[in-house]
Design a protein around this motif. Sequence first.
Motif, PDB file in Angstrom:
ATOM      1  N   PRO A 166       0.971  -1.265  -0.165  1.00 27.50           N
ATOM      2  CA  PRO A 166      -0.100  -0.107  -0.077  1.00 27.50           C
ATOM      3  C   PRO A 166       0.763   1.277  -0.099  1.00 27.50           C
ATOM      4  CG  PRO A 166      -0.935  -1.728   1.731  1.00 27.50           C
ATOM      5  CD  PRO A 166       0.409  -2.097   1.144  1.00 27.50           C
ATOM      6  N   TYR A 168       0.167   4.217   1.227  1.00 21.84           N
ATOM      7  CA  TYR A 168       0.074   4.477   2.598  1.00 21.84           C
ATOM      8  C   TYR A 168      -0.126   3.348   3.677  1.00 21.84           C
ATOM      9  CZ  TYR A 168      -0.867   9.174   0.503  1.00 21.84           C
ATOM     10  OH  TYR A 168      -0.624  10.318  -0.135  1.00 21.84           O
ATOM     11  N   GLY A 171      -3.454   2.243   5.119  1.00 21.60           N
ATOM     12  CA  GLY A 171      -4.594   1.734   4.122  1.00 21.60           C
ATOM     13  C   GLY A 171      -5.897   2.230   4.518  1.00 21.60           C
ATOM     14  N   ILE A 172      -7.075   1.722   4.517  1.00 22.84           N
ATOM     15  CA  ILE A 172      -8.198   2.321   4.601  1.00 22.84           C
ATOM     16  C   ILE A 172      -8.831   2.344   6.132  1.00 22.84           C
ATOM     17  CG2 ILE A 172      -9.426   0.065   4.945  1.00 22.84           C
ATOM     18  CD1 ILE A 172     -10.946   3.393   2.978  1.00 22.84           C
ATOM     19  N   LYS A 174      -6.818   3.919   8.369  1.00 24.38           N
ATOM     20  CA  LYS A 174      -6.090   4.959   9.121  1.00 24.38           C
ATOM     21  C   LYS A 174      -6.376   6.344   8.534  1.00 24.38           C
ATOM     22  CE  LYS A 174      -1.643   6.546  11.053  1.00 24.38           C
ATOM     23  NZ  LYS A 174      -0.284   5.990  10.993  1.00 24.38           N
ATOM     24  N   VAL A 176      -6.127  10.289   7.467  1.00 23.94           N
ATOM     25  CA  VAL A 176      -4.929  11.005   7.354  1.00 23.94           C
ATOM     26  C   VAL A 176      -5.458  12.441   7.284  1.00 23.94           C
ATOM     27  CG1 VAL A 176      -3.678   9.205   6.280  1.00 23.94           C
ATOM     28  CG2 VAL A 176      -4.517  11.048   4.584  1.00 23.94           C
ATOM     29  N   THR A 217      -0.362  14.587   5.263  1.00 22.11           N
ATOM     30  CA  THR A 217      -0.004  13.409   4.584  1.00 22.11           C
ATOM     31  C   THR A 217      -0.249  13.808   3.128  1.00 22.11           C
ATOM     32  OG1 THR A 217      -0.684  11.773   6.249  1.00 22.11           O
ATOM     33  CG2 THR A 217      -0.663  10.830   3.795  1.00 22.11           C
ATOM     34  N   VAL A 297     -12.567  10.586   0.801  1.00 20.00           N
ATOM     35  CA  VAL A 297     -11.354   9.618   0.711  1.00 20.00           C
ATOM     36  C   VAL A 297     -10.457  10.129  -0.597  1.00 20.00           C
ATOM     37  CG1 VAL A 297     -12.222   7.648   1.586  1.00 20.00           C
ATOM     38  CG2 VAL A 297     -12.415   7.986  -0.905  1.00 20.00           C
ATOM     39  N   THR A 299      -8.672   8.648  -3.938  1.00 22.05           N
ATOM     40  CA  THR A 299      -8.754   7.395  -4.435  1.00 22.05           C
ATOM     41  C   THR A 299      -7.983   7.468  -5.689  1.00 22.05           C
ATOM     42  OG1 THR A 299     -10.159   5.791  -5.644  1.00 22.05           O
ATOM     43  CG2 THR A 299     -10.805   8.076  -5.694  1.00 22.05           C
ATOM     44  N   VAL A 303      -2.776   4.485  -4.210  1.00 21.61           N
ATOM     45  CA  VAL A 303      -3.328   4.590  -2.829  1.00 21.61           C
ATOM     46  C   VAL A 303      -4.526   3.523  -2.635  1.00 21.61           C
ATOM     47  CG1 VAL A 303      -2.730   6.837  -2.563  1.00 21.61           C
ATOM     48  CG2 VAL A 303      -4.947   6.497  -3.166  1.00 21.61           C
ATOM     49  N   THR A 306      -7.943   5.997   0.363  1.00 23.95           N
ATOM     50  CA  THR A 306      -7.239   6.563   1.950  1.00 23.95           C
ATOM     51  C   THR A 306      -8.175   7.520   2.223  1.00 23.95           C
ATOM     52  OG1 THR A 306      -4.896   6.137   1.202  1.00 23.95           O
ATOM     53  CG2 THR A 306      -5.432   7.622   2.924  1.00 23.95           C
ATOM     54  N   TYR A 367     -14.010  -0.108  -0.749  1.00 24.31           N
ATOM     55  CA  TYR A 367     -12.913  -0.342  -0.749  1.00 24.31           C
ATOM     56  C   TYR A 367     -12.829  -1.969  -0.659  1.00 24.31           C
ATOM     57  CZ  TYR A 367      -7.748  -0.936   1.137  1.00 24.31           C
ATOM     58  OH  TYR A 367      -6.708  -1.439   1.362  1.00 24.31           O
TER      59      TYR A 367
END
Length: 393
Positions: A166, A168, A171-172, A174, A176, A217, A297, A299, A303, A306, A367
Motif C-alpha cells: 500500500p 500509505y 490503508g483504509i 487510518k 490522514v 499526509t 477519501v 482514491t 493509494v 485512503t 474499498y
Amino acid sequence: MTQTIAREPTAEINWAEPIGFKYRHPRSHIKYIWTKETGWNKGELIRGNPTVTMDIAATALHYGQTCFEGLKAFRMKDGKIRIFRPELNALRLQESCKACSMEAPTVEIFLEALRRVVEDNLDYVPPQGSTGSMYVRPFIIGTGPQLGLSPAPEFTFIILVNPVGPYYAGGIGKPVKALIAHSLDRAAPNGTGNTKVGGNYAPVFASTSAASAKGFTVNLFLDAETHSKVEEFATSNFAACKRGADGKVVYVTPRSGSILKGVTNRSCAELASRHLGWTVERREISWSEVKDFDEVVATGTAVVMTPIGEIHRETKRVAKRVKVTADSGASSGAYDWDKDDEIEEGVEIDVEIVKFDKEPTEFKKLYDAVLDLQKGELPGWEKYGWMWPAEGL
C-alpha cells in the motif's frame, strides 16, 4: 535460449514483511522506439540494465516531453495474473501524448508491451491474499535531440514493473490529514491538469514536503480560477459520500476539465452503483459543501482509497504590497529591475479546519469490493470485464 520464468513469487523478497511502495529492480523492462521514418519498432525486453541512454539535447530533458501511466497487476484467486482495466490507461496515455505533441502507441501496442513485460516478471507479482500487487509504470519520453522549441524526432516508450505494498501503510483503516496550501495551484483552466504529463507533478514536490513537515499526509487543491471548488489531491482523485434524501448513499466526485480522469475513481463510482446500489454524482463541489459530507477519501491507483480525517485550508491575507525601494533607478536615468520588485507586508495565514469524525464505514464496503474484484473474490467479478486478459497470464 528462452529463459523459463517461474510463476510463483520469488524467494528474493520476504513477502511476509511489508514491502512498501519503493522501487526495486525486477528482471526486466520493455522498450519501444518511434521515429518518423520507421514508426514504432517491435520492442525489446531488456534484462539487467535499468537505465536509459539519450542525447543530451533530448526534449525530455529540456522541454519536459514526458508522460506516464500507473496501473496494477494482481495474482488472483484462481492462480492467474491479470491487470486492472489497462485499456483505459492506454487511452489516457494517448490523451497525455496529444497534449505534449508526442507520438502515442496504439492500444494494441500498449497491451502487447504490457503482456510481454508482465509475463517476463511473473514471479515479482506478490502472493495471492497479500496486500501487495505489481505496480506497472508505462511512460513515454522524447529521446531525440531538438534544440528549437519543437517535438522530438524520436520517442521512447518504456514499461517498468515493480512489486509494491500500500502507498500509505495505514490503508483504509487510518484516516490522514490533508492540507490546502495557500501558496500553490496545481492546474490552470484549459491547461494540462487532466493529463499525466511529468510537468504536473514535480512542482508539487515542495508543497508536499512542506505539508509533511507540518504533519499532513497529502495536499488537496482547489480550482485555480476561483479557489472555491474542490479539484483533487496531489496523489489522487477526491471522492466523498453522504446520505441522500432517499436514504441511499451518494458517491460524489468533482467534474472539472483540469483534473485527471482517474481509472480507480471511475471504477469506484461504477462499482458503487452496480454492486452497492449507491447513487453517483459527478459535479462541481464547492469548498463550502465539504463540511456536509459524511466521509472523504483520496482514491487512485497507488493509494486505492485512503480516508481523510481532517482538511486544513490555509488562506493568506496581505496587508499591502510595497516596492523594495521607493526609487526604481529612474531618478538617475537608468531603470533597475531589482529595485522595482514588490514584497508583501503584514502577511497573515488563516486556517479553516474541516473534520470527519465518522468512521469510513461506507467507503470501507466499497474499498473491500474493489479489492475483492481485483483478487477475483467478488462474486461475478468476470461480468465487469475489468481484469485483463480474461484468460489470465
